[in-house]
Design an enzyme around this catalytic site. Structure first.
Site, PDB file in Angstrom:
ATOM      1  N   LYS A 130      -1.114 -11.117  23.650  1.00 45.77           N
ATOM      2  CA  LYS A 130      -1.685 -10.323  24.738  1.00 45.77           C
ATOM      3  C   LYS A 130      -1.702 -11.178  25.985  1.00 45.77           C
ATOM      4  O   LYS A 130      -2.553 -12.045  26.144  1.00 45.77           O
ATOM      5  CB  LYS A 130      -3.075  -9.835  24.363  1.00 45.77           C
ATOM      6  CG  LYS A 130      -2.986  -8.842  23.215  1.00 45.77           C
ATOM      7  CD  LYS A 130      -4.313  -8.244  22.847  1.00 45.77           C
ATOM      8  CE  LYS A 130      -4.073  -7.183  21.786  1.00 45.77           C
ATOM      9  NZ  LYS A 130      -5.006  -7.224  20.688  1.00 45.77           N
TER      10      LYS A 130
ATOM     11  N   GLU B 260       0.818  -1.220   0.000  1.00 43.73           N
ATOM     12  CA  GLU B 260       0.000   0.000   0.000  1.00 43.73           C
ATOM     13  C   GLU B 260       0.848   1.265   0.000  1.00 43.73           C
ATOM     14  O   GLU B 260       0.330   2.367  -0.121  1.00 43.73           O
ATOM     15  CB  GLU B 260      -0.911   0.018   1.235  1.00 43.73           C
ATOM     16  CG  GLU B 260      -2.067  -0.975   1.188  1.00 43.73           C
ATOM     17  CD  GLU B 260      -1.712  -2.359   1.713  1.00 43.73           C
ATOM     18  OE1 GLU B 260      -0.508  -2.710   1.713  1.00 43.73           O
ATOM     19  OE2 GLU B 260      -2.634  -3.093   2.112  1.00 43.73           O
TER      20      GLU B 260
ATOM     21  N   TRP C 228       1.475  -6.451  26.285  1.00 41.26           N
ATOM     22  CA  TRP C 228       1.761  -6.934  24.939  1.00 41.26           C
ATOM     23  C   TRP C 228       3.163  -7.527  24.882  1.00 41.26           C
ATOM     24  O   TRP C 228       4.130  -6.919  25.355  1.00 41.26           O
ATOM     25  CB  TRP C 228       1.671  -5.792  23.923  1.00 41.26           C
ATOM     26  CG  TRP C 228       0.267  -5.342  23.650  1.00 41.26           C
ATOM     27  CD1 TRP C 228      -0.862  -5.744  24.302  1.00 41.26           C
ATOM     28  CD2 TRP C 228      -0.147  -4.411  22.656  1.00 41.26           C
ATOM     29  NE1 TRP C 228      -1.962  -5.112  23.775  1.00 41.26           N
ATOM     30  CE2 TRP C 228      -1.556  -4.287  22.766  1.00 41.26           C
ATOM     31  CE3 TRP C 228       0.522  -3.668  21.672  1.00 41.26           C
ATOM     32  CZ2 TRP C 228      -2.291  -3.454  21.931  1.00 41.26           C
ATOM     33  CZ3 TRP C 228      -0.214  -2.834  20.846  1.00 41.26           C
ATOM     34  CH2 TRP C 228      -1.614  -2.727  20.977  1.00 41.26           C
TER      35      TRP C 228
HETATM   36  P1  AMP Z   1       3.542  -6.419   1.912  1.00 42.16           P
HETATM   37  O1  AMP Z   1       2.422  -5.525   1.579  1.00 42.16           O
HETATM   38  O2  AMP Z   1       3.324  -7.821   1.448  1.00 42.16           O
HETATM   39  O3  AMP Z   1       4.810  -5.868   1.411  1.00 42.16           O
HETATM   40  O4  AMP Z   1       3.630  -6.519   3.483  1.00 42.16           O
HETATM   41  C1  AMP Z   1       3.765  -5.380   4.286  1.00 42.16           C
HETATM   42  C2  AMP Z   1       3.948  -5.786   5.705  1.00 42.16           C
HETATM   43  O5  AMP Z   1       5.168  -6.515   5.861  1.00 42.16           O
HETATM   44  C3  AMP Z   1       4.087  -4.646   6.666  1.00 42.16           C
HETATM   45  O6  AMP Z   1       2.855  -4.090   7.017  1.00 42.16           O
HETATM   46  C4  AMP Z   1       4.812  -5.294   7.831  1.00 42.16           C
HETATM   47  O7  AMP Z   1       3.923  -6.010   8.654  1.00 42.16           O
HETATM   48  C5  AMP Z   1       5.712  -6.263   7.132  1.00 42.16           C
HETATM   49  N1  AMP Z   1       7.059  -5.696   6.997  1.00 42.16           N
HETATM   50  C6  AMP Z   1       7.595  -5.075   5.935  1.00 42.16           C
HETATM   51  N2  AMP Z   1       8.870  -4.716   6.177  1.00 42.16           N
HETATM   52  C7  AMP Z   1       9.151  -5.115   7.443  1.00 42.16           C
HETATM   53  C8  AMP Z   1      10.289  -5.026   8.287  1.00 42.16           C
HETATM   54  N3  AMP Z   1      11.433  -4.484   7.888  1.00 42.16           N
HETATM   55  N4  AMP Z   1      10.185  -5.529   9.531  1.00 42.16           N
HETATM   56  C9  AMP Z   1       9.041  -6.098   9.978  1.00 42.16           C
HETATM   57  N5  AMP Z   1       7.948  -6.219   9.216  1.00 42.16           N
HETATM   58  C10 AMP Z   1       7.989  -5.728   7.969  1.00 42.16           C
END
Ligand code: AMP
Length: 546
Positions: A443, A334, A448
């Protein structure tokens, strides 16, 4: 108000490839092809062939705004589609082949794709899809005549023949920069995938952020390996940022195993590589098992890790064994995807390696163009003290305001902030750290526990290949952490040894109530741990003493 007197030039994707072909005509695009050999071409070639493609699309009657889909790995032909399709005003819909076939069918029909370009290896998938996606009028195989597969699909076209029949004279149309340029569906662990519709303007602005020194510093100095697939958020915008900067691009095709990636890093003298932790895990395991000396053999200087948290052990190994700095980055489909980047500030120059690694566990500071805030369950803003964890909200010109053909506001509040679904802290310097997905937080008795922090601590054990933590039901505490481990091949590790290892590394009340060992963990189509499936798998699991 007095209007400025600057030229109004729409920010169009076609201008990127025109710039690259003019200023970096010899800039190279290196691709491992699905036919086998390494293919080399230049930005000038990509422009020429993207123009031929644009003529072909026009001849096939593809109009502005119509969707043209791809099912393809990273390679020069996919890059030509990035420019040829969007450049004409049509919309490039990159499909993730790792989605379930029913999800692919859903998104092709939801997007109302008219044409589908695909790598030969996806033919069986495409043949099954064809009957269920009647809106696709033509299928084009991304190959030459000699490699065309036999198929019963009516009117199957050959990409190279399609191009060869066209002239390279094509004047890119000029139109509103807010027109849609590409479409990517989120992998969606629940419900149907949602379409994120990028615009020319958002894609060009995002490229500037990617090229900025405090962004990902993509430049003509770099040879960039795109391990991140071109079907996942436009390969983090690299095909555009590459053309904007003239960076030399290396595309791995379908071969993402440790050995293939290592060979590309070495043979193509890659300096900057981008990908999710899963592929780097495979690379590091290969290097370890083959007893290689990457620091001596490779020119790798930086590795951008995003998509999931970069564990400290991974950054440490890249620093020590590869001589490469991990640039931890965060974003999402997004967000085009760039949100934050963990670059260091001048005052971090004196940090010890340990302190630097601790900082690198954070997902970094917002790049210009992205505003961030954290809020509690009632929407009240939380302090930036590095301690308070809250829902992470973002706003900016390359962040979605609504999903394609979805009713409703698309997770955007009255001030235009988009709820990422992530939970994070932000410290006084603006370094953000993801502690969890909101739905994955454990939780425990009203407090958390961060599943990511526990996973990162567990993965530091030398016998652990992969770790996942989920909340398991507990009568007294509601939920307690359950640690699920995949051991490295040939390594021994028991429950008590694992818990002893964690005891020094996490708060006592965070310590998992149990550890179980499995052969493999479920992943989503974009390589993240599939926590939902894991929770289903362990639904009936009873923690000791629960
Ligand atoms: P996507 O839309 O498939 O790229 O997924 C996005 C989601 O991946 C984010 O909202 C995070 O939950 C996770 N995400 C992306 N980069 C990281 C990161 N460096 N560390 C932890 N979670 C991440």
């Amino acid at each position: 108000m007095l209007n400025g007197l600057m030229q109004e030039q729409p920010l169009l994707i076609s201008s990127l490839i025109e710039h690259a072909a003019r200023l970096h005509p010899q800039g190279e695009i290196v691709s491992r092809t699905s036919e086998g050999p390494i293919h080399r071409c230049t930005y000038a070639d990509v422009r020429r062939r993207a123009r031929q493609l644009a003529n072909a699309l026009t001849a096939l009657g593809v109009g502005a705004g119509e969707r043209v889909a791809t099912l393809a790995w990273n390679g020069y032909r996919h890059m030509e589609l990035y420019y040829g399709v969007s450049g004409t005003g049509a919309v490039l819909h990159t499909i993730n082949p790792r989605l379930f076939p029913e999800q692919i069918e859903y998104i092709v029909n939801h997007a109302e794709d008219r044409l589908l370009f695909f790598d030969p290896g996806f033919l069986p998938l495409v043949e099954k899809l064809a009957a269920r996606a009647p809106g696709i009028s033509r299928h084009v195989v991304l190959t030459d005549r000699a490699h065309m597969p036999a198929s019963s699909l009516p009117g199957l076209l050959c990409y190279e023949e399609l191009l060869a029949a066209q002239s390279a004279d094509f004047a890119w149309p000029q139109f509103d920069e807010n027109s849609a340029s590409s479409l990517c569906y989120t992998s969606g662990t629940t419900g149907n995938p949602k379409g994120v519709l990028y615009s020319h303007r958002s894609s060009v602005l995002h490229s500037w952020a990617a090229c900025a020194v405090d962004g990902l510093a993509v430049s003509a100095q770099e040879t960039v390996l795109l391990v991140v697939p071109m079907f996942h958020v436009n390969a983090w915008g690299m095909p555009y940022a590459g053309a904007m900067s003239g960076a030399r691009l290396v595309m791995p095709g379908p071969a993402l195993d440790g050995r293939s990636v290592y060979e590309l890093l070495r043979d193509e003298r890659v300096t900057l590589a981008l990908g999710v932790p899963t592929v780097w895990l495979m690379l590091q395991q290969y290097v370890e098992s083959a007893g290689l000396r990457p620091a001596e053999e490779l020119c790798l200087r930086r590795v951008v890790i995003g998509g999931s948290a970069a564990p400290r052990a991974m950054s440490e190994r890249f620093a020590n064994d590869f001589g490469a700095f991990v640039v931890h980055a965060w974003g999402m489909t997004e967000m085009s995807p760039l949100g934050s980047v963990c670059n260091l500030l001048p005052r971090h120059a004196g940090l010890s390696p340990e302190q630097r690694l601790a900082l690198q566990e954070k997902q970094g500071r917002a790049v210009y163009g992205v505003e961030m805030k954290i809020v509690d369950d009632d929407g009240v803003e939380l302090p930036h003290d590095g301690l308070a964890a809250g829902h992470l909200l973002v706003r900016g010109p390359w962040i979605t305001r609504a999903y394609y053909r979805e009713e409703g506001a698309g997770n955007v509040d009255g001030d235009g902030f988009f709820d990422t679904g992530d939970v994070a802290t932000i410290d006084a310097d603006g370094y953000m750290q993801i502690t969890d997905r909101a739905k994955d937080v454990i939780k425990s008795g009203g407090e958390w526990i961060s599943s990511i922090a526990l996973e990162n601590a567990a993965i530091a054990h030398p016998a652990v290949a992969e770790a996942a933590v989920i909340g398991a039901a507990h009568d007294k505490w509601q939920e307690r952490p359950l640690l699920i481990i995949v051991r490295k091949a040939g390594h021994e590790l028991g429950r008590d040894e694992m818990l002893d290892f964690l005891r020094d590394r996490v708060a006592t009340w965070w310590l998992p109530d149990d550890v179980v060992f499995v052969d493999e963990l479920p992943h989503t189509a974009t390589g993240k741990l599939h926590k939902l499936r894991l929770r289903e798998q362990f639904r009936d699991y009873r923690l000791p003493g629960a």
